[in-house]
Scaffold this active site. Sequence first.
Site, PDB file in Angstrom:
ATOM      1  N   LYS A 109      -3.223  -5.576   2.826  1.00 47.01           N
ATOM      2  CA  LYS A 109      -4.395  -4.736   3.121  1.00 47.01           C
ATOM      3  C   LYS A 109      -4.048  -3.261   2.923  1.00 47.01           C
ATOM      4  CE  LYS A 109      -7.859  -4.254   6.836  1.00 47.01           C
ATOM      5  NZ  LYS A 109      -8.205  -4.662   8.202  1.00 47.01           N
ATOM      6  N   SER A 121     -12.865  -6.301   8.760  1.00 43.47           N
ATOM      7  CA  SER A 121     -12.601  -5.346   7.706  1.00 43.47           C
ATOM      8  C   SER A 121     -11.584  -5.827   6.672  1.00 43.47           C
ATOM      9  CB  SER A 121     -12.115  -4.030   8.301  1.00 43.47           C
ATOM     10  OG  SER A 121     -10.946  -4.220   9.032  1.00 43.47           O
ATOM     11  N   SER A 172     -11.048  -8.321  12.699  1.00 44.73           N
ATOM     12  CA  SER A 172     -10.988  -8.006  11.275  1.00 44.73           C
ATOM     13  C   SER A 172     -10.117  -8.900  10.425  1.00 44.73           C
ATOM     14  CB  SER A 172     -10.552  -6.553  11.091  1.00 44.73           C
ATOM     15  OG  SER A 172     -11.622  -5.705  11.460  1.00 44.73           O
TER      16      SER A 172
END
Lengths: 468, 96
Positions: free
Chosen positions: A73, A148, A172
Amino acid sequence: MTIIEAQKQLRAGELTAGQLVERCLAKIEADNPKLNAFLEVFKEAREQAAAADALIKRGGEWPPLLGIPLAIKDNILIEGRIASAASRILQNYRASYDATVIKKLKAAGAILLGRTNMDEFAMGSSTEHSAFGPTKNPHDPTRTPGGSSGGSAAAVAAGLALGALGSDTGGSIRQPASFCGVVGLKPTYGAVSRSGLMAMASSLDQIGPLTTSVADAELLFQTIAGRDPLDATSVAPPAGAISPSPEAKFKIGVPEDFLVGLGEEVLINFRQTLARLQALGHEIQNISLPYLKYSLACYYIIMPAESSTNLARFDGVRYGDYQAGENLFADYAQTRGAGFGPEVRRRIMLGTYVLSAGYYDAYYGRAVRVRQLIQNDFAAAFRQVALIALPTAPTTAFKIGEKVSDPLQMYLEDIFTVPANISGVPALSIPSGRDARGLPFGFQLFAPPFGEAALFALGKQVEQHDLA
Amino acid sequence: MIKSAEVENLAILARLALDPAELAAIAKDLGSILDYVKQLSEVTIPADQPEMTDAMAPINVFREDVVAPFPAVSTGDLIVAAPKHDEHFVRVKKIL
């Protein structure tokens, strides 16, 4: 292909790391333009694969993730690489050091394929708040992958990587895992070092794995977990913990009075999974956590408050984009106004409000105290049951654009995931079938602090008996 | 309902340059979010709960007060990352 299958084939010489990486890179080239899961692909992955193959040829001891291609990420620092948290304000920022989890993955021989898309500064539940365009759900490109960590979830679901790291502050990792039909783990708070993770809410954040199997999640978790002197909130797991046997039967608590506001199909699917577990010999028990329903309200005070503090560092002085103003204050205000996206600006304003003089006690002060009551609820519940079950999300993947203009509707997506961050306990989302449109459901399990082994044990059983 | 003067003040505290349209939109959003979170005021905090000022348990983690260089990064690496810098310094506008 799971990581464990890939390891078997690498060991047996049926596959080389070079071939494995080429397959991922080819899939990325073919599919990423429409999915937008990766913001950047690291071409050095080929060299890393060649080095891995040389080590494999030499024989002998292997680092545990040798040759395994993973996606990272965009808020986790990799030295020398751009890390932008999907924000314009950091679009050219190059990390000056490796996050501790990255050091561990490198030492384990993993190959880092690239950085994945996310909601800007991890603020969102759909990856629509990225400054670089949304990521599409591989099951239906008109829908969000969740957020997210949507890029990481989509990358794993679409086979662009064998596994990924994400971060989870209010769901997330787990919610995008649910929307994309992959496994996602939020570890116990403190189990994994946050050094090198761009901080969102320091008392809630954890890095965790997204994978196609529970065993893979367990492997990645074991690789990245551990106390780190660079993160004073990281803790070594208590000694002497006994792992449950793979066939262990558990007493599973379900907070029935919390099952409101969710889609009809989600509820039916959840009950079906519980029924299957009961048929396997697990005991399902209705439990009550009286303060659980306040988790989301606590979260939407504590998280913006801590985020507004953590994002104060982005002011155009030491790193990132810079917009010149007439004076220093204007430098800050214009740099931040231009560099941050609308959702980030909204949450910073909310956080500033709840921390400001005159409101601090009523909002933040109160949220902290209610948080303690929720933690107590979990502790009391875990004296009666071994694990707690809830759906991961109240819906399956929603359409791109459907919730993005209504912040509160978007925030309600987190209702079943935030309790784990508020209380610090670990939680795992496991794919659990599809709805009438073919969209994945997620089944969520919570365990006591450092109870990841129980999550994996029951998770594997859910996986093995999946009727999807 | 959050007044516009209040939102303007928040933007100053937050060091965010926001145009009037956005300020108004944020005032509205904050209003509805605060309406949601104010349900916490209905919770009765037990009298025996200890005083708490932050979200973490009050346990400090200490280490020896010894300089431990962070080997991965040189000062030079950090300085070049700053948008405005010269060889040895990060440059900022004057404060006073």
